[in-house]
Design a protein around this motif. Structure first.
Motif, PDB file in Angstrom:
ATOM      1  N   GLN A   1       0.698  -1.179  -0.044  1.00 56.15           N
ATOM      2  CA  GLN A   1      -0.020   0.019  -0.018  1.00 56.15           C
ATOM      3  C   GLN A   1       0.924   1.203   0.106  1.00 56.15           C
ATOM      4  OE1 GLN A   1      -3.520   0.329   2.739  1.00 56.15           O
ATOM      5  NE2 GLN A   1      -3.168   2.278   3.016  1.00 56.15           N
ATOM      6  N   VAL A   2       0.815   2.053  -1.078  1.00 55.75           N
ATOM      7  CA  VAL A   2       1.313   3.356  -1.186  1.00 55.75           C
ATOM      8  C   VAL A   2       0.452   4.421  -1.174  1.00 55.75           C
ATOM      9  CG1 VAL A   2       3.057   4.643  -2.635  1.00 55.75           C
ATOM     10  CG2 VAL A   2       3.152   2.227  -2.687  1.00 55.75           C
ATOM     11  N   ASN A   3       0.591   5.578  -0.139  1.00 56.78           N
ATOM     12  CA  ASN A   3      -0.369   6.574   0.253  1.00 56.78           C
ATOM     13  C   ASN A   3       0.262   7.896  -0.684  1.00 56.78           C
ATOM     14  OD1 ASN A   3      -1.860   4.524   1.551  1.00 56.78           O
ATOM     15  ND2 ASN A   3      -0.999   5.314   3.314  1.00 56.78           N
ATOM     16  N   CYS A   4      -0.546   8.535  -1.460  1.00 59.28           N
ATOM     17  CA  CYS A   4      -0.077   9.918  -1.877  1.00 59.28           C
ATOM     18  C   CYS A   4      -1.244  10.844  -1.071  1.00 59.28           C
ATOM     19  CB  CYS A   4      -0.538   9.934  -3.392  1.00 59.28           C
ATOM     20  SG  CYS A   4      -0.117  11.650  -4.015  1.00 59.28           S
ATOM     21  N   SER A   5      -0.552  11.986  -0.273  1.00 57.62           N
ATOM     22  CA  SER A   5      -1.514  12.722   0.375  1.00 57.62           C
ATOM     23  C   SER A   5      -1.162  14.251   0.009  1.00 57.62           C
ATOM     24  CB  SER A   5      -1.070  12.746   2.009  1.00 57.62           C
ATOM     25  OG  SER A   5       0.240  12.987   2.191  1.00 57.62           O
ATOM     26  N   VAL A   6      -2.414  15.064   0.318  1.00 55.80           N
ATOM     27  CA  VAL A   6      -2.380  16.585  -0.250  1.00 55.80           C
ATOM     28  C   VAL A   6      -2.428  17.529   1.096  1.00 55.80           C
ATOM     29  CG1 VAL A   6      -3.359  18.389  -1.747  1.00 55.80           C
ATOM     30  CG2 VAL A   6      -3.119  15.538  -2.334  1.00 55.80           C
ATOM     31  N   THR A   7      -1.496  18.176   1.174  1.00 53.22           N
ATOM     32  CA  THR A   7      -1.800  19.247   2.257  1.00 53.22           C
ATOM     33  C   THR A   7      -2.022  20.470   1.764  1.00 53.22           C
ATOM     34  OG1 THR A   7       0.228  17.997   3.424  1.00 53.22           O
ATOM     35  CG2 THR A   7      -0.501  20.229   4.163  1.00 53.22           C
ATOM     36  N   ALA A   8      -3.248  21.004   2.119  1.00 53.41           N
ATOM     37  CA  ALA A   8      -3.653  22.297   1.474  1.00 53.41           C
ATOM     38  C   ALA A   8      -4.692  23.088   2.451  1.00 53.41           C
ATOM     39  CB  ALA A   8      -4.295  22.141   0.020  1.00 53.41           C
ATOM     40  N   GLN A   9      -4.971  24.451   2.255  1.00 52.21           N
ATOM     41  CA  GLN A   9      -5.840  24.940   3.059  1.00 52.21           C
ATOM     42  C   GLN A   9      -7.532  24.787   2.239  1.00 52.21           C
ATOM     43  OE1 GLN A   9      -5.199  29.183   3.506  1.00 52.21           O
ATOM     44  NE2 GLN A   9      -7.059  29.787   4.315  1.00 52.21           N
ATOM     45  N   ASN A  10      -8.233  24.582   2.971  1.00 52.74           N
ATOM     46  CA  ASN A  10      -9.720  24.490   2.377  1.00 52.74           C
ATOM     47  C   ASN A  10      -9.901  23.288   1.413  1.00 52.74           C
ATOM     48  OD1 ASN A  10     -12.349  24.912   2.331  1.00 52.74           O
ATOM     49  ND2 ASN A  10     -12.150  26.369   0.731  1.00 52.74           N
ATOM     50  N   SER A  11      -8.992  22.161   1.527  1.00 48.59           N
ATOM     51  CA  SER A  11      -8.799  21.089   0.506  1.00 48.59           C
ATOM     52  C   SER A  11     -10.313  20.377   0.092  1.00 48.59           C
ATOM     53  CB  SER A  11      -7.953  19.896   0.959  1.00 48.59           C
ATOM     54  OG  SER A  11      -8.255  19.508   2.321  1.00 48.59           O
ATOM     55  N   GLN A  12     -11.046  20.412   1.187  1.00 50.04           N
ATOM     56  CA  GLN A  12     -12.261  19.745   0.907  1.00 50.04           C
ATOM     57  C   GLN A  12     -13.310  20.453  -0.338  1.00 50.04           C
ATOM     58  OE1 GLN A  12     -11.618  21.015   3.566  1.00 50.04           O
ATOM     59  NE2 GLN A  12     -13.148  22.243   4.395  1.00 50.04           N
ATOM     60  N   ASN A  13     -12.671  21.609  -0.484  1.00 50.88           N
ATOM     61  CA  ASN A  13     -13.467  22.372  -1.228  1.00 50.88           C
ATOM     62  C   ASN A  13     -12.676  22.852  -2.832  1.00 50.88           C
ATOM     63  OD1 ASN A  13     -15.951  22.547   0.234  1.00 50.88           O
ATOM     64  ND2 ASN A  13     -14.874  24.178   1.392  1.00 50.88           N
ATOM     65  N   ARG A  14     -11.678  22.142  -3.043  1.00 47.85           N
ATOM     66  CA  ARG A  14     -10.767  22.615  -4.050  1.00 47.85           C
ATOM     67  C   ARG A  14     -10.728  21.211  -5.079  1.00 47.85           C
ATOM     68  NH1 ARG A  14      -5.803  25.137  -1.130  1.00 47.85           N
ATOM     69  NH2 ARG A  14      -4.994  25.188  -3.493  1.00 47.85           N
ATOM     70  N   TRP A  15     -10.475  21.281  -6.280  1.00 48.51           N
ATOM     71  CA  TRP A  15     -10.410  20.181  -7.170  1.00 48.51           C
ATOM     72  C   TRP A  15      -9.066  19.714  -7.429  1.00 48.51           C
ATOM     73  CZ3 TRP A  15     -15.059  18.129  -8.250  1.00 48.51           C
ATOM     74  CH2 TRP A  15     -16.062  19.182  -8.333  1.00 48.51           C
ATOM     75  N   PHE A  16      -8.671  18.334  -7.154  1.00 47.69           N
ATOM     76  CA  PHE A  16      -7.204  17.825  -7.504  1.00 47.69           C
ATOM     77  C   PHE A  16      -7.454  16.586  -8.522  1.00 47.69           C
ATOM     78  CE2 PHE A  16      -6.914  19.825  -3.021  1.00 47.69           C
ATOM     79  CZ  PHE A  16      -5.923  20.699  -3.487  1.00 47.69           C
ATOM     80  N   GLN A  17      -6.274  16.413  -9.096  1.00 47.12           N
ATOM     81  CA  GLN A  17      -6.086  15.161 -10.082  1.00 47.12           C
ATOM     82  C   GLN A  17      -4.652  14.630  -9.415  1.00 47.12           C
ATOM     83  OE1 GLN A  17      -6.503  14.994 -14.535  1.00 47.12           O
ATOM     84  NE2 GLN A  17      -4.358  15.364 -14.300  1.00 47.12           N
TER      85      GLN A  17
END
Length: 891
Positions: free
Chosen positions: A302-318
């Motif tokens: 299992q390899v995890n890729c995490s994103v650290t960002a302000q207000n991430s739940q309301n932003r779009w990521f690919q």
């Protein structure tokens, strides 16, 4: 009929009045229900007048407390018309009349009060030289309480761009009448007198409509949901700077007036919520980590890729996954996964999964790693924004790489084969166990049979890793007959069972082949054992000689089934009789009847009617001879017949089991045409009928017949190129016998003349399509007085085609505006037509009653002529009956 005449006369009078200029006053249809404190308008129109186009209107009310007393409210021509109780409201224009045009006016009441309920009258003073028509019209108004409530807790909210917003509005009513609600959310930018814009509205008909400014965000970002009976929730997934301002909810109550239109009667607004939207920090980081970076082959990775960002739940990521610098998987902003070919195949087999757990966490999981999964893993994260053509990239960040190491695994699998008995007797069950030890991965098993040295091994059956069984080509039939079974007893033991063994084909060497699967690698081990099968003294035999029978119409016949030898003297036999239609050549056999080893009868689906059961009988003539007896052979019985013999034995440990089965030879049964000829119409016909239509098929006897003859007829039905089956039979006595009880209501067999055997098929269905014919039989008495068949002949064929139903007359009438207009404008024509129809039905009713009496008396005469004996009436009896029936008609 008198009420119909009166209604028609009244309608003609009204139409005539309109033609000569009769004055008519119309007021808005009531009863109207309006809420206390709200504005109401009531319209009044006058037409058919001869005077000036400018007309005047007097409005009065009859209160429920004094319904006979007129209380004058307001007039367009007389200021003194108003009674004192309405003077102040009229002067202040709380009540006033608006002239829409010269002959049309509206009564306005700005704020309804309880005392405004009552019966309103609109009166128009006469302007013509004479009085002719109506000069006033009335309607009722009820004043109901205002029960509508709309509330929302006022708030002051400060959000960051992209944050979610939820506001709830409580709307309720307790109006006694049936009303609907509409709810809308509004946005007011700034403060003061700015114009509010609609965010979302839910109409009284439950239609959800966004405002112009929120059309692009509708459904994807902005929603309106009804939660429970009274709560309406506005949801904005990601607030934008343009959302800043005041937000409130408005509810409107609607009622349906007698004319069918809907009118808003109450309206309420909630207090406002003040919303402030600030900007956000758009920077972010991409990180990668493995749960375990050094692991053995076959273990999960299992390899995890995490994103650290302000207000991430309301932003779009690919997120893009890379292995050794090459893209292998991609998750778009909607969570849609795209895999490279090799990884897509592994995912389809359940070996790999890539998931978006949240907007901050993305997981790549390999359930059983192989040596090819060793290497460097990394991920690239891109922030996206919505554009007209989809998504576009704002910025991208690459994680560092993580190295994953792999240790290869070793195989220690061992296989052994055990037999329950080394030597068995033919017919017994062969049981073999294949035991596996040292395996740690999923297993598949294949059994092979080698009858003698040097032969090619024959595949018996295999079990895949998922438990799917696959019998070999030579064992397909035995598997279908449940004479072959492979079971996984536990995680390491596979048992093969072969029932009803044969000494000639089942002896020899049996090999168990086990394959252990681990990712892209596999290990195979085999083990075998020898089995000897002692023969039984070889077996059930049935006479397989083909025969041919030619039978005259209405004669009885027997089809033979002869057993020449048995395996065991005490075995029991089950006999199944089959019928093969004469065409097509590859027609499937139809089961007639089966007698099992306990002598229990079971008729096939095509032979379960009372007529078929009385016609076909299975008989055991001796210990080894069986008959299928067919009574009264007719044209529909043509075809081939044979039997299937099954030999059964009883065993204390197995119960009843099948030793084998054999088919007999086939007996071809032909219908012999009698030498004496009947003249039956041979012309072929084609009929096309619409579904639910009645169809009459003709069967006509032509030319002279013997005076002492009686006739019977049988109707047949079949599809083109297939055999015919019996539908219905009429005996010489007139008794009708149906092949299927379900067809009794739909088949009507009658004789409109002496030599005519018509068949009426009621309410044609798609299954009625096919070919029909009839067989006519002539009967005469022999010297001993018995009735015997003299001649038999087939009619020509009638091909029937059933078509889908057409549109009905009523549907065509309703869809034609011109025809409806004709019926409404000329009611006299409709009245005259209805009168004629009623007279016609009355005459037909009397004729039907007379016909019923005629038929009942005819049946009584028939019974008197026939008497209680079994001898059929003579030709002279038929003549006497016909004379008596003619007398009844004259009466």
């Amino acid at each position: 009929m008198g009420s119909i005449q009166r209604s028609a006369a009244l309608l003609l009078f009204v139409l005539a009045g309109l033609c000569v200029g009769q004055r008519i006053v119309l007021v808005q249809e009531g009863r109207l229900y309006r809420a206390r404190g709200y504005h109401i308008t009531i319209w009044c129109n006058v037409s058919g007048y001869q005077g000036p186009s400018e007309q005047n209107f007097h409005w009065s009310i009859y209160l429920p407390s004094a319904p006979e007393r007129e209380v004058q409210i307001i007039s367009t021509m007389d200021p003194s018309f108003t009674y004192a109780i309405y003077t102040q409201r009229v002067r202040s224009r709380e009540i006033y009349v608006e002239k829409v045009q010269g002959d049309s006016a509206l009564l306005h009441i700005k704020e309804l009060q309880d005392q405004d309920a009552g019966e309103y009258e609109c009166h128009t003073p006469n302007t013509d030289e004479r009085f002719f028509g109506s000069y006033s019209a009335k309607m009722n108004l009820s004043v109901i309480p205002d029960t509508l409530s709309a509330t929302m807790t006022p708030q002051t909210l400060t959000l960051v761009e992209g944050d979610p917003l939820e506001l709830t509005c409580e709307v309720s009513k307790s109006t006694a009448q049936h009303t609907h609600l509409s709810v809308a959310w509004y946005h007011l930018q700034g403060s003061g007198d700015a114009q509010a814009t609609v965010i979302l509205s839910l109409s009284k008909d439950f239609v959800l409509t966004p405002g112009p400014s929120y059309m692009q965000r509708f459904l994807s970002d902005v929603r309106l949901d009804k939660v429970g009976d009274t709560t309406y929730k506005l949801s904005i997934g990601k607030v934008q700077p343009s959302d800043q301002g005041q937000v409130y909810c408005e509810a409107v109550e609607w009622i349906q007036d007698p004319g069918g239109s809907w009118k808003d009667i109450t309206q309420k607004q909630t207090e406002k919520t003040l919303l402030t939207v600030g900007s956000q920090d758009r920077d972010f980081q991409a990180n990668i980590a493995a749960v375990e970076s050094s692991l053995a082959e076959g273990k999960p990775l299992q390899v995890n890729c995490s994103v650290t960002a302000q207000n991430s739940q309301n932003r779009w990521f690919q997120v893009v996954w890379l292995f050794k610098g090459v893209e292998v998987a991609r998750i778009d902003p909607h969570g849609v996964l795209a895999l490279k070919k090799e990884y897509e195949e592994r995912a389809a087999l359940g070996q790999l999964q890539v998931v978006k757990k949240s907007n901050e966490m993305y997981i790549l999981k390999v359930y059983q790693v192989g040596l090819k999964d060793k290497g460097t893993y990394s991920c690239e994260v891109s922030e996206m924004e919505k554009a007209s053509a989809g998504f576009s990239i704002i910025q991208s960040k690459m994680s560092s790489g993580i190295e994953v190491n792999m240790k290869p695994i070793e195989n220690h699998m061992q296989v052994s084969v055990l037999s329950s008995e080394r030597q068995i007797v033919e017919g017994d069950t062969l049981i073999l166990h294949c035991e596996v030890s040292g395996a740690t991965s999923p297993l598949s098993v294949n059994w092979w049979h080698l009858q003698k040295s040097g032969d090619q091994p024959d595949h018996i059956v295999g079990m895949e890793r998922d438990g799917m069984l696959r019998p070999g080509p030579s064992y397909q039939e035995r598997s279908a007959n449940r004479d072959l079974r492979l079971e996984k007893i536990n995680s390491t033991t596979f048992t093969l069972a072969i029932y009803n063994t044969s000494a000639t084909s089942d002896g020899g060497s049996y090999k168990c082949e086990v394959t252990e699967w681990s990712m892209d690698r596999s290990w195979k081990q085999t083990q075998e054992t020898s089995v000897a099968i002692s023969p039984l003294k070889s077996k059930l035999r049935v006479n397989t000689e083909d025969r041919s029978l030619e039978i005259s119409g209405s004669a009885d016949t027997e089809i033979e089934c002869s057993v020449t030898s048995l395996t065991q003297r005490d075995s029991q036999l089950a006999i199944t009789w089959y019928f093969l239609p004469p065409s097509p050549a590859d027609a499937a056999p139809l089961q007639i009847v089966r007698t099992n080893y306990s002598n229990i009868l079971d008729y096939g689906a095509e032979f379960r009617s009372a007529m078929q059961k009385s016609k076909f009988h299975s008989e055991r003539v001796s210990s080894n001879l069986f008959w299928l007896r067919i009574l009264s052979v007719n044209h529909g019985d043509r075809g081939r017949y044979y039997c299937l013999v099954e030999e059964w034995l009883w065993s204390a440990d197995r119960g009843w089991y099948n030793l084998g089965k054999k088919e007999s030879g086939k007996t071809m049964l032909e219908f012999k045409v009698s030498e004496n000829k009947l003249h039956v119409e041979k012309t072929n016909h084609s009929i096309t009928a619409t579904e639910n239509e009645d169809v009459t098929l003709s069967c006509l006897l032509q030319g002279p017949s013997q005076p002492a003859s009686l006739f019977s007829a049988i109707w047949f039905h079949g599809l083109e190129h297939s055999g015919m089956k019996t539908l219905v039979k009429v005996h010489t006595s007139g008794m009708v016998e149906y092949a299927e009880e379900a067809m009794v209501e739909r088949l009507h067999l009658r004789r409109p003349s002496f030599g005519d055997f018509n068949l009426t098929l009621r309410s044609v269905e798609p299954g009625d399509t096919g070919v029909y014919c009839c067989q006519v039989q002539e009967w005469q008495q022999d010297s001993g007085g018995a009735w015997v068949l003299r001649a038999s002949e087939l009619s020509g064929y009638t091909t029937l085609t059933a078509l889908p139903p057409e549109s009905t007359i009523s549907s065509r009438v309703c869809s034609s505006p011109s025809l409806l207009h004709f019926i409404l404008v000329y009611p006299l024509v409709l009245f005259l037509g209805l009168t004629a129809a009623l007279l016609y039905l009355s005459v037909k009713s009397r004729q039907a009653h007379k016909e019923s009496i005629y038929q009942r008396k005819g049946k009584e005469l028939w019974v008197d002529l026939k008497g209680a004996g079994d001898v059929e009436p003579t030709y002279s009896d038929h003549n006497n009956l016909e004379e008596e029936m003619n007398n009844l008609k004259e009466e």
